[in-house]
Design an enzyme around this catalytic site. Sequence first.
Site, PDB file in Angstrom:
ATOM      1  CG  ASN A  23      -1.828   1.233   1.238  1.00 45.52           C
ATOM      2  OD1 ASN A  23      -1.377   2.346   1.455  1.00 45.52           O
ATOM      3  ND2 ASN A  23      -3.108   1.023   0.985  1.00 45.52           N
ATOM      4  CB  SER A  46      -5.827   1.737  -4.360  1.00 45.82           C
ATOM      5  OG  SER A  46      -6.097   3.115  -4.190  1.00 45.82           O
ATOM      6  CD  GLU A  47      -5.599   4.064   1.270  1.00 45.65           C
ATOM      7  OE1 GLU A  47      -4.834   3.445   0.504  1.00 45.65           O
ATOM      8  OE2 GLU A  47      -5.307   5.169   1.779  1.00 45.65           O
ATOM      9  CG  ASN A  48      -9.719   4.005  -3.683  1.00 46.03           C
ATOM     10  OD1 ASN A  48      -8.581   3.571  -3.633  1.00 46.03           O
ATOM     11  ND2 ASN A  48     -10.245   4.463  -4.798  1.00 46.03           N
ATOM     12  CB  SER A  88     -10.299  -1.899   1.328  1.00 43.86           C
ATOM     13  OG  SER A  88      -9.054  -1.295   1.114  1.00 43.86           O
TER      14      SER A  88
END
Lengths: 218, 232
Positions: A23, A46-48, A88
């Site tokens: 990340n 991607s944390e979204n 996520s």
Amino acid sequence: MALNKEQIARRIAQELQDGFYVNLGIGIPTLVANYIPHGVDVVLQSENGLLGMGPFPLEGDEDADLINAGKQTITTVPGSAFFDSAMSFGMIRAGKVDLTVLGAMEVADNGDIANWKIPGKMVKGMGGAMDLVAAAKNIIVAMQHTNPKGESKLLPKCSLPLTGVGCVKKVVSDLGVFDITPDGFRCIEYAPGVTIDEIKAKTAGRLIIADDVKEMIV
Amino acid sequence: MNKVVAGADEAVKDIPSGATLMLGGFGLCGIPENCIHALVKKGINNLTCISNNAGVDDFGIGLMLQGRQVKKMIASYVGENAEFERQMLTGELEVELVPQGTLATRCMATGYGMPAVFLLAGIGTEVAEGKEVRNFNGKNYLLEHAFDSDFAIVKAWKGDTQGNLIFKGTARNFSPLMAMAGKITIAEVEHLVPAGELDPNAIHVPGIYVHRIFQGDKYEKRIEQRTVRKRS
């Protein structure tokens, strides 16, 4: 000569290992994606809600439904997957992400990090930073060693509100590479043209110099 | 079971001032544009909004902030909105900043019927102040409560007349979690199809969670940060 942002990113890219899920935070960490060593296969999270983030789209191909956590238009690579925000952060929390790279305003010599709030001044929120630093197995911070006034950002204790406690494992600054150890920042590499004396002068937190300290290759 | 309503105005018509709303989206990606416009037009106020972000000054939840419709904002990141920052610093707007994963998981807890969850994020920071701490396997966790939300408003890519929803790309983000968490859930979709046309294997949110559905009149789908590579 202190490193520029691209060089900091290039040095951090040397930490990537084959098979890593990674990340990358906003700012310098995002640039790390440009320097993934040849033959090292990593998957960017991607944390979204995406695993398998690719480069920016070609002009005209941008898609409003395809952005990274910095709200930039991106692409996917073969083998990518979308998911919701709970999953996520679930995979982050469960230790599935091997490495997190993020920026910081301050890091303390015990691994505390502050990067989300300047009281009374900057009110933007923590986004996913607190979740990432609380859970990630391995956290590398990309940062400038000093603020614009020349004051050290590697401190005995953070002065700003904390993002996480005792979580940073390594700092790559414009002056060198530092492991966080029980004895404080341990300088293992210095940037080309930067002296140990300069690093000592600009590090307010506890600092030890590794016996085998060497010049950084960037 | 037909959940279809005529449009955004009808979908939001019984939302009163003082209600708590969840609004899906990450930044401007996947926000329920048509419902937000309808809420602005309706002019209700004193709202508590739960959403990852607060839009930008002239789009998304930013439009509701301009009209002083929001009393309290629960979000993780609000950096793109100058009006938000102004209202927050003057004290006009009450703000609760929540770590993003905690926000998502608290929404999830609601939709899964769990009153609370134990989470790591924020331990040792000001986020932990006043919260119950429990130690599991040598690590401290914060007790975080599920949300109580009167309405959840989300945008999906496709939906059917029964309320089944499919999201696209990173526009999924918080939306399925919020859709599952509203006492009343309103879904606006880009494409509304008759029941039976969506592949049941591909449904992200089953219609049981959705009370009202309609196809949005138009979608601007504004991009916040347009980043591209030059064609050579």
